[in-house]
Design a protein around this motif. Structure first.
Motif, mmCIF file in Angstrom:
data_model
loop_
_atom_site.group_PDB
_atom_site.id
_atom_site.type_symbol
_atom_site.label_atom_id
_atom_site.label_comp_id
_atom_site.label_asym_id
_atom_site.label_seq_id
_atom_site.Cartn_x
_atom_site.Cartn_y
_atom_site.Cartn_z
ATOM 1 N N PRO A 225 -35.998 -18.500 29.977
ATOM 2 C CA PRO A 225 -36.031 -17.329 29.078
ATOM 3 C C PRO A 225 -34.910 -16.324 29.378
ATOM 4 O O PRO A 225 -35.170 -15.140 29.546
ATOM 5 C CB PRO A 225 -37.420 -16.734 29.335
ATOM 6 C CG PRO A 225 -37.738 -17.127 30.734
ATOM 7 C CD PRO A 225 -37.056 -18.419 30.996
ATOM 8 N N PHE A 226 -33.699 -16.798 29.484
ATOM 9 C CA PHE A 226 -32.568 -15.884 29.653
ATOM 10 C C PHE A 226 -31.305 -16.519 29.103
ATOM 11 O O PHE A 226 -31.231 -17.739 28.932
ATOM 12 C CB PHE A 226 -32.405 -15.450 31.112
ATOM 13 C CG PHE A 226 -32.656 -16.508 32.144
ATOM 14 C CD1 PHE A 226 -31.652 -17.375 32.546
ATOM 15 C CD2 PHE A 226 -33.902 -16.632 32.742
ATOM 16 C CE1 PHE A 226 -31.884 -18.339 33.512
ATOM 17 C CE2 PHE A 226 -34.150 -17.607 33.716
ATOM 18 C CZ PHE A 226 -33.127 -18.454 34.097
ATOM 19 N N THR A 246 -32.989 -11.198 29.215
ATOM 20 C CA THR A 246 -34.103 -12.066 29.606
ATOM 21 C C THR A 246 -35.427 -11.490 29.108
ATOM 22 O O THR A 246 -35.610 -10.274 29.079
ATOM 23 C CB THR A 246 -34.124 -12.297 31.139
ATOM 24 O OG1 THR A 246 -35.253 -13.098 31.467
ATOM 25 C CG2 THR A 246 -34.161 -11.005 31.933
ATOM 26 N N LEU A 247 -36.320 -12.366 28.714
ATOM 27 C CA LEU A 247 -37.609 -11.934 28.173
ATOM 28 C C LEU A 247 -38.698 -12.134 29.228
ATOM 29 O O LEU A 247 -38.821 -13.221 29.798
ATOM 30 C CB LEU A 247 -37.950 -12.763 26.934
ATOM 31 C CG LEU A 247 -39.092 -12.210 26.088
ATOM 32 C CD1 LEU A 247 -38.631 -10.964 25.321
ATOM 33 C CD2 LEU A 247 -39.594 -13.263 25.106
ATOM 34 N N GLY A 248 -39.462 -11.084 29.469
ATOM 35 C CA GLY A 248 -40.564 -11.179 30.427
ATOM 36 C C GLY A 248 -41.796 -11.750 29.738
ATOM 37 O O GLY A 248 -42.693 -11.005 29.331
ATOM 38 N N GLY A 527 -39.249 -25.028 38.712
ATOM 39 C CA GLY A 527 -38.912 -23.687 38.213
ATOM 40 C C GLY A 527 -39.216 -23.438 36.754
ATOM 41 O O GLY A 527 -38.466 -22.737 36.081
ATOM 42 N N ALA A 528 -40.345 -23.971 36.265
ATOM 43 C CA ALA A 528 -40.635 -23.797 34.836
ATOM 44 C C ALA A 528 -41.352 -22.485 34.524
ATOM 45 O O ALA A 528 -41.777 -22.252 33.401
ATOM 46 C CB ALA A 528 -41.438 -24.978 34.319
ATOM 47 N N ARG A 529 -41.524 -21.652 35.547
ATOM 48 C CA ARG A 529 -41.966 -20.280 35.302
ATOM 49 C C ARG A 529 -40.976 -19.381 36.035
ATOM 50 O O ARG A 529 -40.960 -19.366 37.280
ATOM 51 C CB ARG A 529 -43.370 -20.052 35.849
ATOM 52 C CG ARG A 529 -44.446 -20.513 34.905
ATOM 53 C CD ARG A 529 -45.824 -20.173 35.421
ATOM 54 N NE ARG A 529 -46.805 -20.277 34.361
ATOM 55 C CZ ARG A 529 -48.108 -20.102 34.530
ATOM 56 N NH1 ARG A 529 -48.579 -19.813 35.735
ATOM 57 N NH2 ARG A 529 -48.945 -20.206 33.524
ATOM 58 N N CYS A 530 -40.165 -18.710 35.322
ATOM 59 C CA CYS A 530 -39.105 -17.910 35.958
ATOM 60 C C CYS A 530 -38.822 -16.722 35.043
ATOM 61 O O CYS A 530 -37.766 -16.647 34.431
ATOM 62 C CB CYS A 530 -37.857 -18.752 36.169
ATOM 63 S SG CYS A 530 -37.362 -19.702 34.709
#
Ligand code: GLA
Length: 732
Positions: A225-226, A246-248, A527-530
């Motif tokens: 997400p960036f 980047t989106l949180g 790293g699929a949650r970053c």
């Protein structure tokens, strides 16, 4: 005739009123020390972006700005393309920020400026702007927090309404930004399991380019997400204008980049509305995720330093705190261990000099023991065969060994082969009427259901409360959402992707509130949650299951564009045995160092080497974890890589250099450091040397000025295959 005169008069009065309102041409300035984002109320009462770029020196120049200077190609003055939160069905023919179907079926939304406020918040200034539709009781509040020193802005929106029935939201962006430049180059970070943060760039052509995912929970597995957009040229490390955003959001996201008919670019960061037409109840507030961005005029290097400093200060859990080195057992033992084996590993951890032992997957499940990845998820009771004395015996063994104890958990998931699934099949997201398909033999628990949230929170809370000596959590999430249907939401399925993620946050928030001191690693099959929302609740994340150090150079290089080294876990493993233990350790030492390797497989020299590398790394933490990072030589551009870190006082720096696969007789250039004090003298010493070897670095033991090191540089690269050097610089 009379009627039409009356109408003309009335219409004229309305216009005069609007003009008088608009005469204020209210300006809203959102600024950091380097950037201005200036918004302006137009003559029509709507809100436009009138400037986004390098900070204006004179506030008085803001008056010269006007949204309507952006004339259309046919010469007419156009409002198109600059409305701050453009709604569907207005006179803009391009992608909107928000799309609403009102209760009467009308699909249009036009927002008018109502009010705005600005107030100081830690690190910066918060601006809140309220807009309202003139025909429907629908309101949006745009929030911006501008962090002055770090040159970072974060923005999000809140949507609410007072219509009689729910409205349907089919687009709900966090923000919308515009650029008028000659050309735009997008850098994306694509991904897959063991292949995270792969960078590629392309020129944006007229039309849309979308970066998105539809994975639900392991949401960033295919795309992170960036992104970066280089203005007028592809994003460069040391020069040029670049937007880094980047989106949180730990769920489906969508970035839309649209180049319109006059060559302007709009950037729309949002939750992906795929299969998610959201039914919003009257007075319910729909809060979008935070979009975090920096606009750097000195390339991506400065942009990354902005984001890294900001993250440590304001976003990352315990961002200013320390981090623990560790020994993990996953790559070493997988599911195959017992109490005495683990107790032995804890002693090895102590012998290695790390702070903690981390027990991975496989410690739970009794009726369906977790001896492989086909059973047990959901049953978070200690497996009595492997660990008859439970967690207390493990924390006790860790205490005796003199290390802390951490534990792995994957609490959002369930294996159909589990007691939990037997009890609550309706807690799993799955179709009522289709054959179920699986990812890693598991299903995602339905966190849109408050009862399930309560259960998941209870699992984590119980573990931490009953075992106060658990000093660390690795929180995994190995499956995307499969079979997307919530037995709980029934006819409101359009909310599942979104409410599920909100449910996950609800659990994470409670865990943080009630166990604030427990460091947590965010992991998702690598790293699929970053993302920076999850990282409010986590101190660090696992970059990749791929620990081949050569691959890691690229993966860590990619992630470093958005995250500080402190948040990035890197472990020494036995992936790629062609790489020396030194090379593997030197690569992991650029991030938060850990080990996941059987120490008995190491030679005495290798073990000795690792022990010393841990000592060195701990000494250099102020530079690596809390200092400033400079990416010097990109692995994408040749056969080498170099990065240096400098501590806040510029007294200590460390340079990491890697030869990957140099070509025969290729030209080796000196590496010029960055961020040193030009007037300080630094002693150069190669560290992390294998026992019995001495440095072959010509500069080893010599003293140079920071100026020299930054301008002339050091000859540190070699023709060696997969070789590394770590160089410590100490101000004299
Ligand atoms: C995921 C993680 C690994 C490990 C395994 C355990 O793949 O990324 O580090 O924890 O799960 O099953």
């Amino acid at each position: 005739m009379k009627h039409s005169l009356l109408f003309t008069l009335l219409f004229g009065m309305i216009l005069i009123c609007q003009n008088t309102n608009g005469a204020e041409r209210k300006l809203i300035r959102i600024s950091t020390n380097q950037t201005d984002l200036i918004l302006q109320v137009g003559e029509n009462g709507r809100l436009y972006q009138s400037y986004f770029g390098e900070k204006l020196r004179h506030a008085s120049d803001m008056e010269a700005l006007s949204w309507d200077i952006h004339a259309a190609s046919d010469g007419s003055v156009s409002q198109r393309g600059w409305e701050v939160y453009s709604g569907s069905g207005n006179e803009d023919f391009f992608e909107p920020a928000i799309a609403i179907t009102h209760t009467d079926g009308n699909p249009s939304t036009w927002f008018y400026y109502v009010s705005s406020t600005q107030q100081p918040v830690p690190g910066g200034t918060q601006t809140d702007i309220t807009l309202r539709d003139d025909q429907y009781p629908v309101e949006v509040t745009l929030h911006y927090v501008a962090y002055a020193e770090e040159n970072v802005i974060k923005t999000w929106s809140e949507i609410r309404h007072e219509e009689k029935k729910p409205i349907r939201l089919s687009a709900y962006a966090s923000a919308m930004l515009y650029f008028c430049r000659n050309s735009y180059y997008l850098t994306e970070f694509s991904s897959d399991w063991a292949k995270e943060a792969q960078m590629s760039s392309q020129r944006l052509q007229p039309g849309k380019k979308i970066l998105d995912t539809k994975l639900g929970s392991r949401a960033a597995m295919h795309m992170h997400p960036f992104f970066m957009v280089g203005m007028n040229q592809p994003a460069q490390e040391r020069q040029g204008e670049v937007l880094m955003g980047t989106l949180g959001w730990t769920g489906n996201f969508r970035f839309t980049f649209e180049v319109d008919n006059v060559g302007n670019l709009r950037v729309i960061p949002a939750i992906n509305p795929y299969a998610s037409v959201y039914s919003l109840q009257p007075n319910e507030v729909f809060t979008t995720p935070e979009f975090i961005f920096t606009l750097s005029t000195e390339g991506t290097g400065q942009g990354s330093r902005n984001l890294q400093a900001w993250a440590r200060r304001y976003q990352l859990k315990d961002g200013m705190g320390d981090r623990m080195t560790l020994l993990n057992n996953w790559e070493n033992t997988a599911f195959d261990f017992d109490q005495s084996l683990l107790a032995g590993l804890m002693k090895e951890a102590k012998d290695l000099g790390v702070d903690m032992f981390l027990l991975d997957d496989g410690w739970f499940g009794n009726k369906y023991p977790r001896n492989n990845d086909r059973a047990g998820l959901g049953d978070w009771e200690v497996n009595r065969t492997k660990l008859p004395e439970g967690i207390p015996a493990l924390t006790q063994a860790a205490q005796e060994a003199g290390v802390k104890f951490g534990i792995w958990i994957e609490p959002e998931m369930v294996n159909p082969k589990s007691e939990l699934y037997e009890r609550h099949p309706d807690w799993a997201i799955h179709y009522p009427n289709r054959e179920t398909y699986y990812y890693r033999n598991q299903l995602v628990l339905d966190l849109s259901n408050p009862e399930v949230q309560e259960y998941v929170y209870g699992v984590v809370d119980k573990l931490l409360t009953e075992n106060p000596d658990i000093a660390y959590f690795k929180w995994d999430c190995n499956s995307p959402i499969t079979n997307i249907y919530s037995p709980y939401l029934k006819e409101r399925q359009g909310q599942l992707y979104i409410d599920h993620v909100r449910g996950v946050y609800n659990v994470m928030r409670r865990v943080k509130e009630n166990h604030p001191a427990t460091p947590m690693m965010l992991c998702s099959g690598g790293g699929a949650r970053c993302d920076y929302e999850a990282l409010k609740y986590f101190t660090e994340f696992w970059c990749s299951d791929n620990t081949d150090p050569v691959e890691r150079l690229y993966i860590q290089w990619g992630f470093s564009h958005f995250f500080p080294a402190k948040a990035m876990c890197a472990h020494v493993t036995s992936w790629n045995k062609a790489a020396s233990v030194k090379f593997r350790t030197d690569v992991a030492s650029m991030c938060k160092l850990g080990f996941d390797i059987g120490l008995k497989d190491l030679s005495a020299d290798e073990l000795e080497y690792c022990r010393e590398a841990v000592v060195n790394w701990k000494r250099l933490k102020p530079a690596i974890l809390d200092g400033t990072q400079y990416r010097l030589v990109s692995p994408y551009e040749g056969n080498h890589m170099a990065v240096n870190y400098v501590d806040a006082s510029q007294e200590k720096a460390v340079l990491f250099v890697y030869d990957i696969h140099p070509r025969y007789q290729e030209k080796l250039l000196p590496v010029k450091l960055q961020g040193l004090d030009p007037d300080k003298m630094y002693r150069v010493e190669e560290i992390n040397l294998m026992p019995g070897t001495t440095s072959t670095l010509k500069a080893h033991g010599r003293i140079f000025s920071g100026d020299y090191l930054m301008k002339a540089g050091l000859d540190v690269f070699t023709f060696g295959q997969i070789q590394s050097r770590v160089v410590e610089l100490t101000a004299q």
